[in-house]
Design an enzyme around this catalytic site. Sequence first.
Site, PDB file in Angstrom:
ATOM      1  N   THR A 183       0.822  -1.215   0.000  1.00  0.00           N
ATOM      2  CA  THR A 183       0.000   0.000   0.000  1.00  0.00           C
ATOM      3  C   THR A 183       0.855   1.264   0.000  1.00  0.00           C
ATOM      4  O   THR A 183       0.499   2.250  -0.630  1.00  0.00           O
ATOM      5  CB  THR A 183      -0.939   0.014   1.224  1.00  0.00           C
ATOM      6  OG1 THR A 183      -0.169  -0.111   2.411  1.00  0.00           O
ATOM      7  CG2 THR A 183      -1.932  -1.131   1.156  1.00  0.00           C
ATOM      8  N   ASP A 194      -1.509  -8.549   6.716  1.00  0.00           N
ATOM      9  CA  ASP A 194      -0.767  -8.363   5.457  1.00  0.00           C
ATOM     10  C   ASP A 194      -0.044  -9.643   5.079  1.00  0.00           C
ATOM     11  O   ASP A 194      -0.069 -10.073   3.926  1.00  0.00           O
ATOM     12  CB  ASP A 194       0.301  -7.256   5.604  1.00  0.00           C
ATOM     13  CG  ASP A 194      -0.307  -5.864   5.495  1.00  0.00           C
ATOM     14  OD1 ASP A 194      -1.541  -5.768   5.416  1.00  0.00           O
ATOM     15  OD2 ASP A 194       0.467  -4.891   5.506  1.00  0.00           O
TER      16      ASP A 194
HETATM   17  P1  ADP Z   1       4.334  -1.541   1.544  1.00  0.00           P
HETATM   18  O1  ADP Z   1       3.193  -0.885   2.268  1.00  0.00           O
HETATM   19  O2  ADP Z   1       4.503  -0.973   0.182  1.00  0.00           O
HETATM   20  O3  ADP Z   1       4.270  -3.015   1.564  1.00  0.00           O
HETATM   21  P2  ADP Z   1       6.553  -1.836   3.335  1.00  0.00           P
HETATM   22  O4  ADP Z   1       6.934  -0.870   4.390  1.00  0.00           O
HETATM   23  O5  ADP Z   1       5.945  -3.110   3.738  1.00  0.00           O
HETATM   24  O6  ADP Z   1       5.614  -1.067   2.329  1.00  0.00           O
HETATM   25  O7  ADP Z   1       7.855  -2.121   2.481  1.00  0.00           O
HETATM   26  C1  ADP Z   1       7.846  -2.991   1.400  1.00  0.00           C
HETATM   27  C2  ADP Z   1       9.165  -2.965   0.687  1.00  0.00           C
HETATM   28  O8  ADP Z   1      10.233  -3.369   1.553  1.00  0.00           O
HETATM   29  C3  ADP Z   1       9.171  -3.927  -0.493  1.00  0.00           C
HETATM   30  O9  ADP Z   1       9.738  -3.282  -1.613  1.00  0.00           O
HETATM   31  C4  ADP Z   1      10.052  -5.068   0.003  1.00  0.00           C
HETATM   32  O10 ADP Z   1      10.702  -5.752  -1.051  1.00  0.00           O
HETATM   33  C5  ADP Z   1      11.030  -4.329   0.869  1.00  0.00           C
HETATM   34  N1  ADP Z   1      11.721  -5.195   1.838  1.00  0.00           N
HETATM   35  C6  ADP Z   1      11.200  -6.114   2.667  1.00  0.00           C
HETATM   36  N2  ADP Z   1      12.168  -6.729   3.396  1.00  0.00           N
HETATM   37  C7  ADP Z   1      13.340  -6.180   3.010  1.00  0.00           C
HETATM   38  C8  ADP Z   1      14.713  -6.378   3.372  1.00  0.00           C
HETATM   39  N3  ADP Z   1      15.076  -7.264   4.301  1.00  0.00           N
HETATM   40  N4  ADP Z   1      15.641  -5.611   2.752  1.00  0.00           N
HETATM   41  C9  ADP Z   1      15.273  -4.700   1.848  1.00  0.00           C
HETATM   42  N5  ADP Z   1      14.029  -4.466   1.453  1.00  0.00           N
HETATM   43  C10 ADP Z   1      13.064  -5.195   2.013  1.00  0.00           C
HETATM   44 MG    MG Z   2       4.342  -4.256   3.190  1.00  0.00          MG
END
Ligand code: ADP
Ligand code: MG
Length: 514
Positions: free
Chosen positions: A89, A381
């Site tokens: 989101t 989620d």
């Molecule tokens: P959203 O609401 O868009 O899901 P998030 O705060 O959950 O936002 O962040 C999602 C992003 O973080 C994605 O692009 C995912 O690939 C990235 N992500 C998740 N874990 C890691 C990690 N360990 N290192 C780098 N990026 C990550």
């Molecule tokens: Mg997320």
Amino acid sequence: MFIMSEDSQRTQGRDAQSSNIMAGKAVAESVRTTLGPRGMDKMLVDSGGDVVITNDGATILNEMDIEHPAAQMIVEVSDSQEEEVGDGTTTAAVLAGNLLGEAEDLIEQDVHATTIVEGYHEAAEIALEAIDEQVNEAAVDDEILRQVAESSMTGKGTGGLTAASLAETVVEAIRHVDTDAGVERDNVTVHTQIGASSNATELVPGIVFDEEPAHDGMPSEVEDASIAVLDVELDVRTGDVDAEYAIDSIDQLNAAIDAEEGELEGYAETVAESGADVVFTTEDVADRVANALANEGVLVFEGLGDSDARQVASATGARRVGDLDDLEESDFGSADRIHTETYGDDDLAFVEGGAAAETVTVFVRGGTEHIVDELERAIGDALDVVATALESGEVVPGAGATEISIADKIREEAAGIEGRKQLAVTAFADAVDIVPRTLAANTGRDPIDVLVDLRAAHESEGRAGLITTGDEVTIDDPFEHGVVDPADVKREAVESATEAATMIARIDDVIAAE
Ligand code: ADP
Ligand code: MG
């Protein structure tokens, strides 16, 4: 000549465009710092003083009480993302905001809005192809599902729990509802309970709800339960009219009391003789009836909400009965074990196993309301993304890697696009860069340096993302580190962000009634 009310406000042309774009950008900007594993949380306080602390894009935007109509459209982007795929989101909102920012620059360079819209749609098509190319070749197994769950929870406030151990529970829950007909996501519920460390979070093979037995003398546990679900009041019928009885002798009084008692005893007898061990009813149960049933060892829950009753019935295979005379054994549901527990001031009923095992409940514990609320969102989620990944079997690299390859492919293909539209297509690629740039900024890195390094690594090694593990931040193949997102989350983000941005960019006249 006036064709509109004199009070209505009208903004036209560039003014309308730039005011809409500004509002949309501002909203997207407000969630940018929460993106990724090092994203920060927001504390939202409403006019009543209620506080929500969250990292979830859709929750933040909804709590913000946004009024500007164009800004509201960005909120809708993140809402539809939440509804369709359950995650991404923030990504979708940030992308939509950046597409608007790029559109603003193009408008200043005299690129017409319709050209921008065409270019954006063409670029979105290329982006979807790029996503297809990034899809994993390996089959989606439990290990990958755990990675999907963990990637979606990293950076969320999961209390004392690691995302890894929660991921385990989430995958177990989704596996439980994976049937030949697909993943029955609705059969996984989340029940939150304040009062213990989040480490006590567990998977219950059944359902949990807030209910206590109708009588203290009832058993707190029943095994191999035969369950009746009733919509019947087990009390003396109270009419709508105030009836008064003229009683002028002790005999008459006794007769009236006897009649009432007889009616109540009749209810208790009918229920006890039916053979049900556990009874749920949406109506009230008189103390006398509860007492008699307690003596028979029957466990009764009264005053159930309609949705709870529906859940119990569907989970245990019981048929709801509206008239006590119709109660038959064939209406009963079953469960391996029904028990009641007290947590602080709350009484909970657990219906486990047997037919009830079709549904599972993630029983979320946490020290405070804020912790369990955010845990509930994070687990929600994670359940969604695992279900999405399992159903489609398609995951893509996270950590910005997919976005880097999308931007790369769009720039490559832009070269072959004629005229000013090429500018719009390239602008789309620049907008997609916001994801890796923001991941970099949120880890305290220089976004430009990181972007250059990521592109170089993408060129030489293929997949390249900015991976955060513990305190370390490295550029590497996200698949090697288990940082994966469902392909559908990326697709939905591209589609909904493009739709909103192009819709806002095309508006050149805002007429608002006072
Ligand atoms: P959203 O609401 O868009 O899901 P998030 O705060 O959950 O936002 O962040 C999602 C992003 O973080 C994605 O692009 C995912 O690939 C990235 N992500 C998740 N874990 C890691 C990690 N360990 N290192 C780098 N990026 C990550
Ligand atoms: Mg997320």
